[in-house]
Design an enzyme around this catalytic site. Structure first.
Site, PDB file in Angstrom:
ATOM      1  N   ASP A  53      -0.918  -6.423  -0.221  1.00 20.01           N
ATOM      2  CA  ASP A  53      -0.812  -5.742   1.069  1.00 20.01           C
ATOM      3  C   ASP A  53      -2.188  -5.186   1.439  1.00 20.01           C
ATOM      4  O   ASP A  53      -2.765  -4.388   0.682  1.00 20.01           O
ATOM      5  CB  ASP A  53       0.199  -4.591   0.906  1.00 20.01           C
TER       6      ASP A  53
ATOM      7  N   LYS B 259      -0.588  -9.648   3.184  1.00 17.27           N
ATOM      8  CA  LYS B 259       0.177  -9.151   4.340  1.00 17.27           C
ATOM      9  C   LYS B 259      -0.668  -8.139   5.088  1.00 17.27           C
ATOM     10  O   LYS B 259      -1.404  -7.352   4.460  1.00 17.27           O
ATOM     11  CB  LYS B 259       1.476  -8.487   3.859  1.00 17.27           C
TER      12      LYS B 259
ATOM     13  N   ASP C 133       0.851  -1.201   0.000  1.00 19.04           N
ATOM     14  CA  ASP C 133       0.000   0.000   0.000  1.00 19.04           C
ATOM     15  C   ASP C 133       0.887   1.252   0.000  1.00 19.04           C
ATOM     16  O   ASP C 133       0.392   2.377  -0.093  1.00 19.04           O
ATOM     17  CB  ASP C 133      -1.017  -0.006   1.150  1.00 19.04           C
ATOM     18  N   SER C 134       2.213   1.049   0.025  1.00 15.28           N
ATOM     19  CA  SER C 134       3.139   2.163  -0.206  1.00 15.28           C
ATOM     20  C   SER C 134       2.894   2.782  -1.580  1.00 15.28           C
ATOM     21  O   SER C 134       3.373   3.889  -1.849  1.00 15.28           O
ATOM     22  CB  SER C 134       4.595   1.689  -0.100  1.00 15.28           C
TER      23      SER C 134
ATOM     24  N   GLU D 254      10.146  -4.512   9.935  1.00 14.15           N
ATOM     25  CA  GLU D 254      10.567  -3.257   9.306  1.00 14.15           C
ATOM     26  C   GLU D 254      11.196  -2.350  10.346  1.00 14.15           C
ATOM     27  O   GLU D 254      10.556  -2.017  11.361  1.00 14.15           O
ATOM     28  CB  GLU D 254       9.362  -2.559   8.643  1.00 14.15           C
TER      29      GLU D 254
ATOM     30  N   GLU E 233      -0.598  -5.491   8.837  1.00 15.87           N
ATOM     31  CA  GLU E 233       0.249  -4.897   9.879  1.00 15.87           C
ATOM     32  C   GLU E 233      -0.332  -5.172  11.264  1.00 15.87           C
ATOM     33  O   GLU E 233      -1.557  -5.238  11.420  1.00 15.87           O
ATOM     34  CB  GLU E 233       0.351  -3.376   9.653  1.00 15.87           C
TER      35      GLU E 233
HETATM   36  O1  KIV Z   1       3.387  -0.979   1.634  1.00 10.70           O
HETATM   37  C1  KIV Z   1       4.541  -1.419   1.638  1.00 10.70           C
HETATM   38  O2  KIV Z   1       5.292  -1.347   0.677  1.00 10.70           O
HETATM   39  C2  KIV Z   1       4.985  -2.043   2.859  1.00 10.70           C
HETATM   40  C3  KIV Z   1       6.451  -1.988   3.101  1.00 10.70           C
HETATM   41  C4  KIV Z   1       6.779  -0.706   3.758  1.00 10.70           C
HETATM   42  C5  KIV Z   1       6.895  -3.130   3.873  1.00 10.70           C
HETATM   43  O3  KIV Z   1       4.218  -2.487   3.638  1.00 10.70           O
END
Ligand code: KIV
Length: 304
Positions: free
Chosen positions: A103, A133, A64-65, A202, A135
């Site tokens: 993500d 993934k 989600d970056s 991270e 968090e």
């Molecule tokens: O969104 C992303 O790219 C991530 C990384 C910062 C690990 O979660």
């Protein structure tokens, strides 16, 4: 490129992708057993996914970056599930072989276990992802367990978790003090027990990462800025190739300055168009004399 005539494609590059074997969960654990570090990069689009597949990258994270790297927001919070689905599906089309991770964006798993399972399922059904993934630590263990029970491989993410950047006090090292480090170790245990097959650490100190890696029983530990002792490394693609204009995190290494190459190319394009040295005959298509004569005749006919 799809719109180029076949003769202009490079068959050796296409062969590199088609000859590669699809990365699987046993394939990832085999690398752990053989002590061969796993390679992981973020990716958000089709052409970059194609290049990463050719390079033999083991895992791709559609992070989600992308809210920051691709959409220009200041944080990941505005990213929606629909944004993620569009990008993850494009990445899957470009990389059929890497282990693809979707993500889960902000508020697509926090509200309830059911929300988490439904949105994780979208990554699998609509994008062809191999896993998801999310968090968070022990407080997210029931989401991790629910997703894993639904048959979806799930990755936890601890340390600097960008969706909680406000609560964490900024993009900074986590677990520097013993008490905070102990909490990260406890969270890693809780996620593994809940069924996470992998945990991303991270920006935690290398020793904390080493302890978690040594204690992991059936869980792959990946490092982003957390040192060399994990089972593999993740970098944000835009950091590794100097493509994010706002900042470069200290821990990221620039492997090639793609930004500089593109900037130079852009300057060349502006210069050549302005100087009328582009395009040249090889950059356009002509029309046979007889067709052109016929066209002139038709135009004249129309006028009369
Ligand atoms: O969104 C992303 O790219 C991530 C990384 C910062 C690990 O979660």
């Amino acid at each position: 490129m799809a719109h180029l005539p076949a003769r202009e494609r490079d068959p050796s590059l296409e062969a590199a992708v088609s000859e590669r074997k699809k990365m699987t969960l046993p394939g990832l654990f085999k690398k752990v057993d053989e002590k061969t570090p796993i390679t992981w990069l973020t990716c958000y689009d089709y052409p970059t996914a194609y290049l990463q597949d050719q390079a033999g990258i083991d895992m791709i994270l559609v992070g989600d970056s992308l809210g920051m790297t691709m959409l220009g927001f200041d944080s990941t919070l505005p990213v929606t599930m629909d944004d993620m689905v569009r990008h993850a599906a494009a990445v899957r089309r470009g990389s059929p072989n890497a282990w693809l991770v979707g993500d889960m964006p902000y508020m697509t798993y926090q509200p309830s276990v059911e929300t988490a399972i439904r949105n994780a399922g979208r990554f699998m059904a609509e994008c062809g992802c191999d896993s998801v993934k999310l968090e968070g630590g022990a407080e997210m263990a029931d989401r991790v367990a629910g997703i894993a029970r639904a048959g979806i491989p799930v990755i936890g993410h601890l340390g600097l978790t960008p969706q909680s950047v406000s609560a964490l006090g900024g993009f900074k090292l986590q677990g520097k003090g013993a008490h905070q480090a102990k909490k990260i170790l406890d969270d890693a245990k809780a996620l593994e027990e809940a069924g996470a097959f992998c945990i991303l650490l991270e920006l935690v100190p290398d020793r904390v990462c080493q302890l978690i890696t040594e204690r992991a029983k059936h869980c792959i530990i990946m490092s982003l800025g957390s040192g060399p002792h994990a089972h593999g490394q993740l970098l944000i693609y835009h950091d590794a190739f100097a493509l994010y204009p706002k900042f470069k995190p200290r821990m990221a290494k620039v492997f090639a300055d793609a930004g500089a190459v593109i900037r130079e190319g852009l300057a060349g394009y502006v210069k050549e168009v302005t100087a009328k040295t582009f395009p040249q005959p090889e950059n356009w298509f002509g029309m046979p004399d007889e067709e052109y004569a016929e066209l002139q005749r038709l135009l004249k006919e129309n006028r009369s």
